[in-house]
Design an enzyme around this catalytic site. Structure first.
Site, PDB file in Angstrom:
ATOM      1  N   CYS A 249       0.834  -1.204   0.000  1.00 57.00           N
ATOM      2  CA  CYS A 249       0.000   0.000   0.000  1.00 57.00           C
ATOM      3  C   CYS A 249       0.867   1.253   0.000  1.00 57.00           C
ATOM      4  O   CYS A 249       1.421   1.634   1.040  1.00 57.00           O
ATOM      5  CB  CYS A 249      -0.931  -0.004   1.221  1.00 57.00           C
ATOM      6  SG  CYS A 249      -2.011   1.434   1.327  1.00 57.00           S
TER       7      CYS A 249
ATOM      8  N   CYS B 126      -0.409   4.128   2.145  1.00 54.86           N
ATOM      9  CA  CYS B 126      -0.240   3.883   3.585  1.00 54.86           C
ATOM     10  C   CYS B 126       1.200   4.141   4.028  1.00 54.86           C
ATOM     11  O   CYS B 126       1.446   4.711   5.093  1.00 54.86           O
ATOM     12  CB  CYS B 126      -0.597   2.435   3.935  1.00 54.86           C
ATOM     13  SG  CYS B 126      -2.230   1.898   3.428  1.00 54.86           S
ATOM     14  N   ASP B 127       2.159   3.712   3.218  1.00 54.31           N
ATOM     15  CA  ASP B 127       3.548   3.647   3.670  1.00 54.31           C
ATOM     16  C   ASP B 127       4.519   4.516   2.894  1.00 54.31           C
ATOM     17  O   ASP B 127       5.704   4.570   3.231  1.00 54.31           O
ATOM     18  CB  ASP B 127       4.036   2.188   3.608  1.00 54.31           C
ATOM     19  CG  ASP B 127       3.193   1.265   4.479  1.00 54.31           C
ATOM     20  OD1 ASP B 127       2.733   1.723   5.544  1.00 54.31           O
ATOM     21  OD2 ASP B 127       2.992   0.102   4.105  1.00 54.31           O
TER      22      ASP B 127
END
Length: 316
Positions: free
Chosen positions: A132, A135-136
Site C-alpha cells: 500500500c 499507507c507507507d
C-alpha cells in the site's frame, strides 16, 4: 440466535462491533485466521485520525477490539465455511464453533493483497515490503524504491510514490504494461520514474532488519541481478475474501460484493457489506471504519423496522 453477526475484525468489522454493541445489540464477531486484518501487518500507522504521533497497526486493532468488548461485543475464533442467506434467520457453518443463526449479517472479510510468493517477501512485510503506497509511502522520503506491477494500480502508486521517494523504479515481467495509456503516460512523463521491464522478481534481499534489494531475472538472457532499493511495493492487485459467498450474494467480476449506492445493503435484505470487501478504490483504514459505522446503523434500522412490523401485526 443472535441479533447480528459480524464476519471479520479489520477496521470495518470492529467499528461495526463498537456501534452495535453500544446499541445493546450484543453482536457476535467471528475472527478469521488473521484477526485484525491487513493492519496487523503494518508497522506504524500515521494517517488514522486521532494519533498525532502515529500508532502501531496491531496496537490500533487491539484497541478497537477492546473498545468493542467493553460495550458487550462477543468475539469467537472460527472459519466460516458456508452461509445460508435464502431465508431468515440466516445460518452460518463455522469451523471451530458449529452452526450459528442470526437475524442480520455484516460481512467485513476484507480483501487480501496478491503477493508474488518469492523468498524474502512475507517475512519482510512491514520491514521495507509493502502492498500500500498511500499507507507507507511517507516512510520512504528521499529513498529509492521499486514497485512491482504493470497495471493501472501500479502506475498510480508509482506516480504517488514520487512525492516522497528520490527514485521509483517499476519492475514488470513483460515488455509491455497492462495499464491504460493515460496511466502509462503519467508515469512515463515523471522524471523520477525509471523502468526495469521484461524482468521477473526472484527474491527479496534483506540484511535481517530491512530490505536492501530485489533480485530479478532478465527474461531474454536469463541473467540475474540485484537491484538496490530501500523499499519494495507490490502492486499486482487484490482478491476480495468472498469465495464462500459465490452464488449467494451479488458481486462484480472480481468478486467484490455489490451494495446499494449510499448504503451497505447487499441484494439480500438483512445482509450488509463494509470495508474492502466492497471497496476496491480507496482501501484505507479510515474509509473501512466509516463503512463499518454505516453497516451497523443499517443493520440496527433494519432490525428495528422488523420489530415495528411484528408489533403492529400483534396489535391487529
Amino acid at each position: 440466535m443472535y441479533k447480528s453477526v459480524i464476519l471479520g475484525t479489520g477496521p470495518a468489522g470492529l467499528t461495526a462491533a463498537v456501534y452495535l454493541a453500544r446499541a445493546d445489540m450484543e453482536p457476535l464477531v467471528i475472527e478469521g485466521p488473521e484477526p485484525g486484518g491487513q493492519l496487523t501487518l503494518t508497522t506504524e500507522v500515521e494517517n488514522f485520525p486521532g494519533f498525532p504521533d502515529g500508532i502501531m497497526g496491531p496496537e490500533l486493532m487491539d484497541n478497537m477490539k477492546k473498545q468493542a468488548e467493553r460495550f458487550g461485543a462477543v468475539f469467537k475464533r472460527g472459519w466460516v465455511t458456508d452461509v445460508q442467506v435464502d431465508q431468515r434467520p440466516f445460518t452460518l457453518q463455522v469451523d471451530g464453533i458449529g452452526e450459528i443463526q442470526t437475524k442480520s449479517l455484516i460481512i467485513s472479510t476484507g480483501a487480501s493483497a496478491k503477493l508474488l510468493g518469492i523468498p524474502g517477501e512475507k517475512e519482510n512485510i512491514g520491514k521495507g515490503v509493502s502492498t500500500c503506497a498511500t499507507c507507507d509511502g511517507f516512510f520512504f522520503r528521499g529513498k529509492k524504491v521499486v514497485i512491482i506491477g504493470g497495471g493501472d494500480s501500479a502506475m498510480e502508486e508509482a506516480t504517488f510514490l514520487t512525492k516522497f521517494a528520490s527514485e521509483v523504479q517499476v519492475i514488470h515481467r513483460r515488455n509491455e504494461l497492462r495499464a491504460s495509456k493515460i496511466m502509462q503516460l503519467r508515469a512515463q512523463e515523471n522524471d523520477k520514474v525509471t523502468w526495469a521491464l521484461n524482468k521477473t522478481p526472484v527474491e527479496m534481499v534483506s540484511d535481517g532488519m530491512k530490505i536492501s534489494g530485489i533480485k530479478v531475472k532478465d527474461n531474454e538472457t536469463g541473467k540475474e541481478e540485484v537491484i538496490d532499493t530501500d523499499g519494495i511495493f507490490v502492486a499486482i492487485g487484490h482478491n476480495p475474501n468472498t469465495d464462500f459467498l459465490k452464488g449467494k450474494l451479488d458481486m462484480d467480476e472480481k468478486g467484490y460484493l455489490l451494495v446499494e449506492p449510499g448504503t451497505t445493503n447487499t441484494n439480500i435484505p438483512g445482509v450488509f457489506a463494509c470495508g474492502d470487501v466492497q471497496d476496491q478504490k480507496y482501501r484505507q483504514a479510515i474509509t473501512a471504519a466509516g463503512t463499518g459505522c454505516m453497516a451497523a446503523m443499517d443493520s440496527e434500522r433494519f432490525l428495528e423496522g422488523e420489530a415495528a412490523v411484528d408489533w403492529s401485526q400483534n396489535l391487529s
